[in-house]
Design a protein around this motif. Structure first.
Motif, PDB file in Angstrom:
ATOM      1  N   GLY A  74       0.851  -1.206   0.000  1.00 54.43           N
ATOM      2  CA  GLY A  74       0.000   0.000   0.000  1.00 54.43           C
ATOM      3  C   GLY A  74       0.875   1.241   0.000  1.00 54.43           C
ATOM      4  O   GLY A  74       1.855   1.324  -0.751  1.00 54.43           O
ATOM      5  N   VAL A  75       0.576   2.176   0.893  1.00 54.84           N
ATOM      6  CA  VAL A  75       1.402   3.379   0.984  1.00 54.84           C
ATOM      7  C   VAL A  75       2.758   2.985   1.581  1.00 54.84           C
ATOM      8  O   VAL A  75       2.813   2.309   2.609  1.00 54.84           O
ATOM      9  N   ALA A  77       5.441   5.366   1.754  1.00 53.32           N
ATOM     10  CA  ALA A  77       6.058   6.553   2.365  1.00 53.32           C
ATOM     11  C   ALA A  77       5.292   7.772   1.868  1.00 53.32           C
ATOM     12  O   ALA A  77       4.532   7.674   0.890  1.00 53.32           O
ATOM     13  N   HIS A 113      12.182   9.012  -4.690  1.00 49.99           N
ATOM     14  CA  HIS A 113      10.824   9.428  -5.074  1.00 49.99           C
ATOM     15  C   HIS A 113      10.275  10.447  -4.069  1.00 49.99           C
ATOM     16  O   HIS A 113       9.770  11.508  -4.433  1.00 49.99           O
ATOM     17  N   HIS A 117       9.079  14.752  -4.103  1.00 52.13           N
ATOM     18  CA  HIS A 117       7.957  15.497  -3.516  1.00 52.13           C
ATOM     19  C   HIS A 117       8.465  16.590  -2.579  1.00 52.13           C
ATOM     20  O   HIS A 117       7.987  17.720  -2.607  1.00 52.13           O
ATOM     21  N   TYR A 132       6.676   8.493 -11.117  1.00 51.61           N
ATOM     22  CA  TYR A 132       5.454   7.745 -11.465  1.00 51.61           C
ATOM     23  C   TYR A 132       4.844   7.225 -10.161  1.00 51.61           C
ATOM     24  O   TYR A 132       5.586   6.860  -9.247  1.00 51.61           O
ATOM     25  N   PRO A 133       3.527   7.226 -10.022  1.00 51.74           N
ATOM     26  CA  PRO A 133       2.932   6.950  -8.715  1.00 51.74           C
ATOM     27  C   PRO A 133       3.261   5.594  -8.089  1.00 51.74           C
ATOM     28  O   PRO A 133       3.307   5.471  -6.871  1.00 51.74           O
ATOM     29  N   THR A 134       3.533   4.582  -8.924  1.00 50.66           N
ATOM     30  CA  THR A 134       3.718   3.265  -8.291  1.00 50.66           C
ATOM     31  C   THR A 134       5.164   2.777  -8.400  1.00 50.66           C
ATOM     32  O   THR A 134       5.825   2.971  -9.404  1.00 50.66           O
TER      33      THR A 134
END
Ligand SMILES: CC(C)C[C@H](C(=O)NO)C(=O)N[C@@H](CC(N)=O)C(=O)NCc1cccc(N)c1
Ligand SMILES: [Zn+2]
Length: 158
Positions: A74-75, A77, A113, A117, A132-134
């Motif tokens: 899942g998440v 970080a 990653h 942010h 990229y999100p994943t």
């Protein structure tokens, strides 16, 4: 878009994972920041007391913000975009199996990653981008920022 205005950004790791040695975490975090300082005129300095621009911790579940982690997978970080107080702060879910290899979750790739942010980058639609999100493992030998991410951060800080 928020960005750091100073040329030296400090960071402090206040809670470590027990899955890697502190030396391994320090050097991996430093390498992740180096990917950015190699392409923009910003240096990153680790401090060991007081308040840094980017406060970093490893913790599972509830960890003092409104976004408790969700156990393994899942998440992995999350990181806040640049700014005062919690700006830039980066949290790693310590219920993940952190690694320095291709097995389990590679800390260098996730840290790089998250620091995207923390520098002001959003997620990218480019599937080869670090932002990229994943998560997808790629070899970290002689790893450099993919083009999309480099252009993104140079647009902000170049
Ligand atoms: C909505 C966000 C809080 C999700 C969170 C994230 O994007 N953090 O930056 C996250 O952990 N996303 C996972 C999504 C997933 N479980 O596949 C992820 O792998 N993000 C980190 C990541 C690391 C390395 C590379 C890439 N591309 C993405
Ligand atoms: Zn992300």
């Amino acid at each position: 878009k928020p960005r750091w205005k100073q040329s030296v950004v400090t960071y402090r790791i206040t809670e470590y994972t027990t899955q890697l040695s502190q030396r391994e975490v320090d050097s991996t975090i430093a390498k992740a920041f180096q990917l950015y300082s190699d392409v923009i005129p910003v240096d990153f300095k680790q401090i060991f007391s007081g308040t840094a621009d980017i406060m970093i911790l490893f913790k599972g579940g509830d960890h003092g913000d409104f976004y408790p982690f969700d156990g393994p997978n899942g998440v992995l970080a999350h990181a806040n975009s640049p700014g005062p107080e919690q700006g830039g702060d980066t949290h790693f879910d310590d219920d993940e199996k952190w690694s320095l290899s291709s097995h389990n979750i590679n800390l260098l790739l996730v840290a790089a990653h998250e620091f995207g942010h923390a520098l002001g980058l959003d997620h990218s639609r480019d599937s080869s981008a670090l932002m990229y999100p994943t998560y997808r493992y790629v070899s970290t030998n002689a790893y450099t920022l993919p083009r999309d991410d480099r252009l993104g951060v140079q647009a902000l800080y170049g």
